[in-house]
Each structure stands twice: as structure tokens, then as C-alpha cells.
Design an enzyme around this catalytic site. Structure first.
Site, PDB file in Angstrom:
ATOM      1  N   ARG A   1      -0.332 -28.624 -12.719  1.00 45.35           N
ATOM      2  CA  ARG A   1      -1.722 -28.656 -12.259  1.00 45.35           C
ATOM      3  C   ARG A   1      -1.833 -29.274 -10.878  1.00 45.35           C
ATOM      4  NH1 ARG A   1      -2.463 -24.755 -14.642  1.00 45.35           N
ATOM      5  NH2 ARG A   1      -2.913 -24.694 -16.844  1.00 45.35           N
ATOM      6  N   CYS A   2      -2.946 -28.992 -10.246  1.00 42.98           N
ATOM      7  CA  CYS A   2      -3.266 -29.497  -8.916  1.00 42.98           C
ATOM      8  C   CYS A   2      -3.059 -31.015  -8.875  1.00 42.98           C
ATOM      9  CB  CYS A   2      -4.722 -29.135  -8.616  1.00 42.98           C
ATOM     10  SG  CYS A   2      -5.303 -29.684  -7.020  1.00 42.98           S
ATOM     11  N   PRO A   3      -2.396 -31.503  -7.865  1.00 41.93           N
ATOM     12  CA  PRO A   3      -1.966 -30.855  -6.625  1.00 41.93           C
ATOM     13  C   PRO A   3      -0.489 -30.458  -6.609  1.00 41.93           C
ATOM     14  CG  PRO A   3      -1.852 -33.214  -6.315  1.00 41.93           C
ATOM     15  CD  PRO A   3      -2.313 -32.976  -7.751  1.00 41.93           C
TER      16      PRO A   3
ATOM     17  N   ASP B   1      -2.357 -22.387 -12.346  1.00 39.89           N
ATOM     18  CA  ASP B   1      -3.451 -23.332 -12.144  1.00 39.89           C
ATOM     19  C   ASP B   1      -4.601 -22.575 -11.474  1.00 39.89           C
ATOM     20  OD1 ASP B   1      -5.219 -25.324 -11.432  1.00 39.89           O
ATOM     21  OD2 ASP B   1      -3.747 -26.572 -10.411  1.00 39.89           O
TER      22      ASP B   1
END
Length: 70
Positions: free
Chosen positions: A11-13, A38
Site C-alpha cells: 500500500r501507499c507509499p 493499490d
């Protein structure tokens, strides 16, 4: 030929962080195929490309082709 960077499940980042490291190691004109599921990746890539001057193309919902332009 492009290099593969599989960031599915991250997931981000993390996808952008890993892409940044891979692009720094790459030569001008080299391409990286980023696999990322994502939902924020397309928006993150757009901002990242604007900041770094690199280019990207959305191949499909989870596949992005990045070209080192700088």
C-alpha cells in the site's frame, strides 16, 4: 526490454518508494513495468512523474509502464 517491479499487495507509499529506488538505478530511457493493485497508484504516479520528470503509461488497472526520462 523493461524490468519488472511487483508491488502487488503493498500500500501507499511503498510502490512509489520502491519505484523511485529502481528508477535511480536505471539508465536513461530504461523502462520499468510496475505491478500494483493499490488504488492510489495511478494518482501517486501522476504526481511522482510531474515532480521527477519521468513518464508513465497506464497499461491496465494494475500495470504501469514507467520510462526514465531524467
Amino acid at each position: 526490454m523493461s524490468e519488472l517491479l511487483d508491488c502487488r499487495g503493498k500500500r501507499c507509499p511503498l510502490p512509489i518508494i520502491e519505484l523511485s529506488k529502481k528508477i535511480k538505478e536505471s539508465e536513461l530511457g530504461q523502462q520499468v513495468l510496475l505491478l500494483s493493485d493499490d488504488p492510489a497508484t495511478a494518482a501517486d504516479l501522476s504526481a511522482w512523474a510531474r515532480i521527477t520528470g519521468n513518464e508513465f503509461t497506464i497499461v491496465s488497472a494494475d500495470n504501469f509502464l514507467i520510462t526514465k526520462s531524467r
